[in-house]
Design a protein around this motif. Structure first.
Motif, PDB file in Angstrom:
ATOM      1  N   ALA A 115       1.002  -1.025   0.014  1.00 57.38           N
ATOM      2  CA  ALA A 115       0.050  -0.131  -0.145  1.00 57.38           C
ATOM      3  C   ALA A 115       0.908   1.086  -0.099  1.00 57.38           C
ATOM      4  CB  ALA A 115      -0.800  -0.038   1.359  1.00 57.38           C
ATOM      5  N   GLN A 116       1.548   1.385   0.919  1.00 55.73           N
ATOM      6  CA  GLN A 116       2.535   2.612   0.933  1.00 55.73           C
ATOM      7  C   GLN A 116       3.653   2.670  -0.109  1.00 55.73           C
ATOM      8  OE1 GLN A 116       2.357   4.814   2.961  1.00 55.73           O
ATOM      9  NE2 GLN A 116       4.055   5.777   3.672  1.00 55.73           N
ATOM     10  N   THR A 117       3.716   1.499  -0.937  1.00 55.97           N
ATOM     11  CA  THR A 117       4.817   1.564  -2.183  1.00 55.97           C
ATOM     12  C   THR A 117       3.909   2.399  -3.139  1.00 55.97           C
ATOM     13  OG1 THR A 117       5.343  -0.761  -1.459  1.00 55.97           O
ATOM     14  CG2 THR A 117       5.971   0.304  -3.547  1.00 55.97           C
ATOM     15  N   ARG A 118       2.556   2.158  -3.455  1.00 50.49           N
ATOM     16  CA  ARG A 118       1.743   2.828  -4.281  1.00 50.49           C
ATOM     17  C   ARG A 118       1.385   4.141  -3.972  1.00 50.49           C
ATOM     18  NH1 ARG A 118      -1.185  -2.123  -3.711  1.00 50.49           N
ATOM     19  NH2 ARG A 118      -2.670  -1.019  -2.655  1.00 50.49           N
ATOM     20  N   VAL A 119       1.331   4.499  -2.490  1.00 51.41           N
ATOM     21  CA  VAL A 119       1.192   6.030  -2.256  1.00 51.41           C
ATOM     22  C   VAL A 119       2.359   6.742  -2.637  1.00 51.41           C
ATOM     23  CG1 VAL A 119       1.023   7.486  -0.272  1.00 51.41           C
ATOM     24  CG2 VAL A 119      -0.320   5.353  -0.254  1.00 51.41           C
ATOM     25  N   LEU A 120       3.488   6.197  -2.446  1.00 48.39           N
ATOM     26  CA  LEU A 120       4.931   6.954  -2.605  1.00 48.39           C
ATOM     27  C   LEU A 120       5.119   7.035  -4.306  1.00 48.39           C
ATOM     28  CD1 LEU A 120       7.244   5.148  -0.008  1.00 48.39           C
ATOM     29  CD2 LEU A 120       6.292   7.396  -0.080  1.00 48.39           C
ATOM     30  N   MET A 121       4.704   6.046  -5.032  1.00 48.91           N
ATOM     31  CA  MET A 121       5.125   5.921  -6.266  1.00 48.91           C
ATOM     32  C   MET A 121       4.097   6.933  -7.142  1.00 48.91           C
ATOM     33  SD  MET A 121       6.763   5.674  -9.088  1.00 48.91           S
ATOM     34  CE  MET A 121       8.038   4.197  -9.147  1.00 48.91           C
ATOM     35  N   ARG A 122       2.695   7.165  -6.677  1.00 46.15           N
ATOM     36  CA  ARG A 122       1.918   8.044  -7.319  1.00 46.15           C
ATOM     37  C   ARG A 122       2.207   9.481  -6.962  1.00 46.15           C
ATOM     38  NH1 ARG A 122      -2.444   5.070  -5.000  1.00 46.15           N
ATOM     39  NH2 ARG A 122      -2.751   6.657  -3.375  1.00 46.15           N
ATOM     40  N   THR A 123       2.986   9.725  -5.675  1.00 45.81           N
ATOM     41  CA  THR A 123       3.349  11.083  -5.264  1.00 45.81           C
ATOM     42  C   THR A 123       4.696  11.482  -6.295  1.00 45.81           C
ATOM     43  OG1 THR A 123       2.421  10.780  -3.328  1.00 45.81           O
ATOM     44  CG2 THR A 123       3.900  12.509  -3.645  1.00 45.81           C
ATOM     45  N   LEU A 124       5.763  10.449  -6.304  1.00 46.32           N
ATOM     46  CA  LEU A 124       6.655  10.819  -7.092  1.00 46.32           C
ATOM     47  C   LEU A 124       6.478  10.998  -8.640  1.00 46.32           C
ATOM     48  CD1 LEU A 124       9.014   7.850  -5.610  1.00 46.32           C
ATOM     49  CD2 LEU A 124       9.386  10.421  -5.299  1.00 46.32           C
ATOM     50  N   ARG A 125       5.423  10.371  -9.064  1.00 52.00           N
ATOM     51  CA  ARG A 125       5.103  10.611 -10.311  1.00 52.00           C
ATOM     52  C   ARG A 125       4.280  11.864 -10.588  1.00 52.00           C
ATOM     53  NH1 ARG A 125       1.904   5.598 -13.162  1.00 52.00           N
ATOM     54  NH2 ARG A 125       2.528   6.935 -14.841  1.00 52.00           N
ATOM     55  N   ARG A 126       3.463  12.383  -9.661  1.00 47.39           N
ATOM     56  CA  ARG A 126       2.831  13.600  -9.801  1.00 47.39           C
ATOM     57  C   ARG A 126       3.834  14.652  -9.848  1.00 47.39           C
ATOM     58  NH1 ARG A 126      -0.389  12.733  -5.732  1.00 47.39           N
ATOM     59  NH2 ARG A 126       0.294  14.290  -4.340  1.00 47.39           N
ATOM     60  N   LEU A 127       4.873  14.522  -8.904  1.00 47.14           N
ATOM     61  CA  LEU A 127       5.878  15.580  -8.731  1.00 47.14           C
ATOM     62  C   LEU A 127       6.864  15.401  -9.861  1.00 47.14           C
ATOM     63  CD1 LEU A 127       6.176  15.817  -4.901  1.00 47.14           C
ATOM     64  CD2 LEU A 127       4.829  17.321  -6.568  1.00 47.14           C
ATOM     65  N   ARG A 128       6.860  14.457 -10.669  1.00 45.88           N
ATOM     66  CA  ARG A 128       8.084  14.233 -11.630  1.00 45.88           C
ATOM     67  C   ARG A 128       9.101  14.363 -11.108  1.00 45.88           C
ATOM     68  NH1 ARG A 128       5.067  13.962 -16.044  1.00 45.88           N
ATOM     69  NH2 ARG A 128       6.923  13.686 -17.374  1.00 45.88           N
ATOM     70  N   ILE A 129       9.531  13.570 -10.056  1.00 47.44           N
ATOM     71  CA  ILE A 129      10.611  13.359  -9.603  1.00 47.44           C
ATOM     72  C   ILE A 129      11.337  12.028 -10.267  1.00 47.44           C
ATOM     73  CG2 ILE A 129      11.935  12.556  -7.337  1.00 47.44           C
ATOM     74  CD1 ILE A 129       9.817  14.231  -5.936  1.00 47.44           C
ATOM     75  N   PRO A 130      12.619  12.127 -10.751  1.00 46.70           N
ATOM     76  CA  PRO A 130      13.006  11.129 -11.568  1.00 46.70           C
ATOM     77  C   PRO A 130      13.358   9.828 -10.474  1.00 46.70           C
ATOM     78  CG  PRO A 130      14.206  13.015 -12.119  1.00 46.70           C
ATOM     79  CD  PRO A 130      13.157  13.435 -10.891  1.00 46.70           C
ATOM     80  N   THR A 131      12.931   8.525 -10.826  1.00 52.42           N
ATOM     81  CA  THR A 131      13.065   7.624  -9.871  1.00 52.42           C
ATOM     82  C   THR A 131      13.360   6.415 -10.396  1.00 52.42           C
ATOM     83  OG1 THR A 131      10.966   8.460  -8.747  1.00 52.42           O
ATOM     84  CG2 THR A 131      11.472   6.170  -8.298  1.00 52.42           C
ATOM     85  N   LEU A 132      14.215   5.515  -9.732  1.00 54.95           N
ATOM     86  CA  LEU A 132      15.007   4.201  -9.858  1.00 54.95           C
ATOM     87  C   LEU A 132      13.937   3.400  -9.204  1.00 54.95           C
ATOM     88  CD1 LEU A 132      18.679   4.625 -10.059  1.00 54.95           C
ATOM     89  CD2 LEU A 132      16.907   5.209 -12.023  1.00 54.95           C
ATOM     90  N   VAL A 133      13.866   2.070  -9.579  1.00 54.82           N
ATOM     91  CA  VAL A 133      13.069   1.224  -8.557  1.00 54.82           C
ATOM     92  C   VAL A 133      14.194   0.143  -8.120  1.00 54.82           C
ATOM     93  CG1 VAL A 133      11.460  -0.574  -8.242  1.00 54.82           C
ATOM     94  CG2 VAL A 133      10.941   1.591  -9.533  1.00 54.82           C
ATOM     95  N   PHE A 134      14.523  -0.306  -6.882  1.00 58.42           N
ATOM     96  CA  PHE A 134      15.260  -1.283  -6.622  1.00 58.42           C
ATOM     97  C   PHE A 134      14.422  -2.277  -5.861  1.00 58.42           C
ATOM     98  CE2 PHE A 134      18.234  -3.376  -3.451  1.00 58.42           C
ATOM     99  CZ  PHE A 134      19.395  -3.765  -4.394  1.00 58.42           C
ATOM    100  N   VAL A 135      14.594  -3.703  -6.689  1.00 58.93           N
ATOM    101  CA  VAL A 135      13.878  -4.667  -5.786  1.00 58.93           C
ATOM    102  C   VAL A 135      14.882  -5.273  -5.097  1.00 58.93           C
ATOM    103  CG1 VAL A 135      12.688  -6.771  -6.149  1.00 58.93           C
ATOM    104  CG2 VAL A 135      12.248  -4.768  -7.706  1.00 58.93           C
ATOM    105  N   ASN A 136      14.532  -5.216  -3.817  1.00 60.71           N
ATOM    106  CA  ASN A 136      15.293  -5.819  -2.604  1.00 60.71           C
ATOM    107  C   ASN A 136      15.103  -7.258  -2.094  1.00 60.71           C
ATOM    108  OD1 ASN A 136      17.448  -5.767  -0.891  1.00 60.71           O
ATOM    109  ND2 ASN A 136      16.048  -4.730   0.995  1.00 60.71           N
ATOM    110  N   LYS A 137      15.975  -7.569  -1.592  1.00 55.12           N
ATOM    111  CA  LYS A 137      15.639  -9.314  -0.823  1.00 55.12           C
ATOM    112  C   LYS A 137      15.799 -10.384  -1.782  1.00 55.12           C
ATOM    113  CE  LYS A 137      13.340  -6.948   3.156  1.00 55.12           C
ATOM    114  NZ  LYS A 137      12.368  -7.184   4.253  1.00 55.12           N
TER     115      LYS A 137
END
Length: 675
Positions: free
Chosen positions: A113-135
């Motif tokens: 849930a929090q992952t989606r909240v964060l990504m929606r906000t990053l996209r809305r603010l157009r902040i360049p974002t890399l995704v790192f899949v951990n573990k």
């Protein structure tokens, strides 16, 4: 890619759902960059960025922390943020100072849930974002299935940068795609061409002529514009994939050379305030232009000013003393006693490229509780301590009622309440308890209404004329104040008094809840000029003051609000619930009792996934009910979605004495207004 020999700066945020391994990744990056010799552990309380005693005890990040490291010619200021949704306010303040972000996703738990909240906000603010899949070294880790999940549930425009071997074991590793890998080239072209017609034409005309260098350059350009999001896999625990992630940070995210702007007018944003060992304020500032030096007189916050007594700049670890902090850098400033989070420093152009004007990127707190000192004699000390905590976290949002001798604190969740309680005891020696947590609703204007009071009439005891009209505003627009009269019709100080009082009054509307998303227009104004007797003594009884407008405005505004009409709305969460197949039949009646509305029900093997909406007030009940209902096998994710009108009885919120509308004599006056 970065080819210049000149050092540049990248302010990078690390964001994630709680327990995705964000702080562990920070430790691994610092170790790989040579900043620390030994990797700290979150659960052991030895992580570099979790410095608070509470963070070490609980094994979670509570406060954002800054640490610096170098990747070749790029100086990275890495900001580790909390992952628990109760501390989303810390993430809120960091967003406006970022050049880029790394969003950490667990290979086991996947998109939460929090992952989606964060990504929606990053996209809305157009902040360049890399995704790192951990573990990827953990049992149950996923690769191709998780990539599909990321594309469907998180963000569609992803570019996997490699593949994984030995998934789910200690030897799991990340193998980056080579420049000559045809499958990678095809996938990269597909992703990039969706945003660049010229690239698509070049590929169609001459597939072989489209060089890997051009594709890599275009990938960096589109990542920098937040159009696509490269995805890396790895393990913070073993170090797998971390070198490739660091190369991606260096090559794909936009860094900044602050040199050309170092001599420009000072402009920066304060995103964090803390107290030093001696109780002094320390402000964390992201500089966008200019240079702030020790002993400078620095304007900030639109009218305040202070003398900078010391400066620290982040460089290869923590902040080190420096003579000044310049454009592109993050620094710590001492000596500014009145500074607050969100203040713009300097007299240059408005700082902060994102989310200006104090607008929230995330939902405001939806819970509220009364905080009570265990010892009645601690009331004064409690108020001072809470005021200091609110300096560091403005979204704590204190409301004090001197009439009832009560202090209300806004919260995101029960964990935040526990942290506040522990902080007050550990840092201030104040033991507190909380009354039952209640839900914070809002009021929204449903129509248009107006009212006015004319100076010198029997019903108006104040030397002021005020007319106001209230209209609904667009969603998430806040409160807008407009003038329908000439600005020169009376002194500016009187207009300012009206606007400030309008905003203060709307903190508690007709039913006591905060009123937002509305437009308040001033339609009438009038005053009596300053007058004095023959001997020159000022006579207040014949002259209007700002106080007259501050006293009259709430009366007129409440009358206009009542005529416009308001409705109370409660916060609603969206939820995603996974349960065993055999208990699904018992789940739906339980959800119904909690006023939850399922929207989708999907069978997945031996389990069901239910998605829908539930009132925020019932989320905690669902969390408590779930273990017994599902034999401990249920998994619940929830996050704020929107406000919905309350059906049935509308709850009124207790008014505080700080709102003029609660004064009985005012309410009697308003009741007599009949225009």
């Amino acid at each position: 890619m970065h080819t210049s020999s000149t050092s540049t700066t990248l302010n990078l945020g690390i964001l994630a759902h709680v327990d995705a391994g964000k702080t562990s990744l920070t430790e691994r990056l610092l170790h790989a960059a040579g900043v620390i010799d030994e990797i700290g552990r979150v659960d052991a309380g030895s992580a570099q960025t979790d410095s608070l005693a509470l963070e070490r005890q609980r094994g979670i990040t509570i406060k954002s922390a800054v640490v610096s490291f170098a990747v070749d010619d790029v100086t990275v200021n890495l900001i580790d943020t909390p992952g628990h949704p109760d501390f989303i306010a810390e993430v809120e303040r960091v967003l406006s100072v970022l050049d880029g972000a790394a969003l950490v996703v667990s290979a086991v738990e996947g998109v939460q849930a929090q992952t989606r909240v964060l990504m929606r906000t990053l996209r809305r603010l157009r902040i360049p974002t890399l995704v790192f899949v951990n573990k990827i070294d953990r049992r149950g880790a996923r690769h191709e299935e998780l990539l599909r999940d990321i594309a469907q549930r998180l963000v569609p425009d992803i570019v996997p940068m490699g593949t994984v071997h030995a998934l789910g074991g200690r030897d799991a590793g990340f193998v980056p795609f080579g420049a000559d890998d045809p499958a990678f080239t095809d996938r990269l072209v597909d992703a990039l061409a969706a945003h660049d017609d010229a690239l698509l034409s070049a590929y169609v005309d001459d597939e072989a002529g489209l060089s890997s260098e051009r594709l890599r350059t275009e990938l960096a350009a589109q990542t920098g514009r937040a159009l696509v999001h490269p995805v890396f896999f790895g393990s913070a625990a073993t170090g797998a994939g971390v070198a490739e992630l660091m190369a991606g940070i260096r090559d794909l995210l936009p860094s900044e050379d602050g040199g050309p702007l170092a001599d420009a007018p000072v402009s920066g944003t304060v995103f964090k305030v803390e107290r030093g060992d001696a109780g002094e304020k320390v402000a964390y500032v992201r500089m966008f232009a200019g240079t702030v030096r020790t002993r400078d007189r620095l304007p900030f916050g639109g009218g305040r000013e202070g003398k900078v007594t010391a400066v620290g700049v982040f460089d290869r670890g923590s902040a080190a003393p420096r003579e000044g902090v310049c454009a592109g850098q993050i620094g710590k400033l001492w000596g500014l006693g009145d500074i607050r989070i969100g203040d713009v420093v300097g007299a240059g152009p408005a700082a902060g490229r994102r989310g200006g004007g104090g607008r929230h990127h995330f939902s405001p707190p939806t819970l509220e509780t009364v905080i009570v000192p265990a010892r009645p004699g601690d009331r004064g000390a409690l108020h001072l301590a809470l005021a200091q905590l609110a300096e560091q976290d403005p979204l704590i949002n204190l409301r004090q009622d001197d009439l009832r001798q009560e202090v209300y604190v806004s919260l995101y969740g029960e964990v935040q309440k526990e942290v506040i309680q522990a902080t007050l005891l550990d840092a201030y020696g104040i033991d507190v308890t909380f009354r039952e947590t209640t839900t914070v609703c809002v009021e929204r204007v449903t129509g248009s209404g107006s009212a006015y009071e004319i100076i010198g009439t029997d019903s108006n005891p104040f030397l002021a004329t005020v007319g106001l009209r209230v209209d609904p505003g667009p969603p998430d627009s806040g409160v807008e104040f407009r003038l329908e009269i000439e600005l020169g019709s009376m002194p500016y100080a009187f207009f300012r008094a009206v606007e400030e009082t309008v905003r203060e009054t709307l903190l508690q509307g007709v039913h006591g809840w905060e009123v937002g998303d509305c437009v308040v227009t001033m339609t009438h104004s009038g005053y009596w000029p300053r007058q004095s007797h023959a001997h020159g003594t000022f006579d207040k009884s014949m002259s209007s003051t700002a106080g007259d407008f501050r006293q009259l405005t709430p009366l007129v505004l409440l009358s206009a609000l009542r005529r416009a009409g308001t409705e109370v709305r409660e916060p609603l969460h969206r939820f995603r619930l996974g349960v065993p197949e055999d208990v699904f039949g018992q789940l739906l009646p339980a959800l119904s009792r909690l006023r939850a509305v399922p929207h989708t029900q999907t069978a997945r093997g031996a389990s069901y996934v239910v998605e829908g909406e539930i009132p925020a007030a019932r989320v905690h009940e669902l969390e408590q009910l779930l273990p017994s209902l599902t034999r401990g096998e249920g998994e619940l994710e929830s996050a704020f979605e929107r406000y919905q009108p309350i059906r049935g009885e509308v709850p009124d919120r207790p008014r505080t004495d700080r709102n003029p509308l609660c004064r009985k004599e005012y309410l009697r006056e308003v009741a007599g207004v009949r225009r």
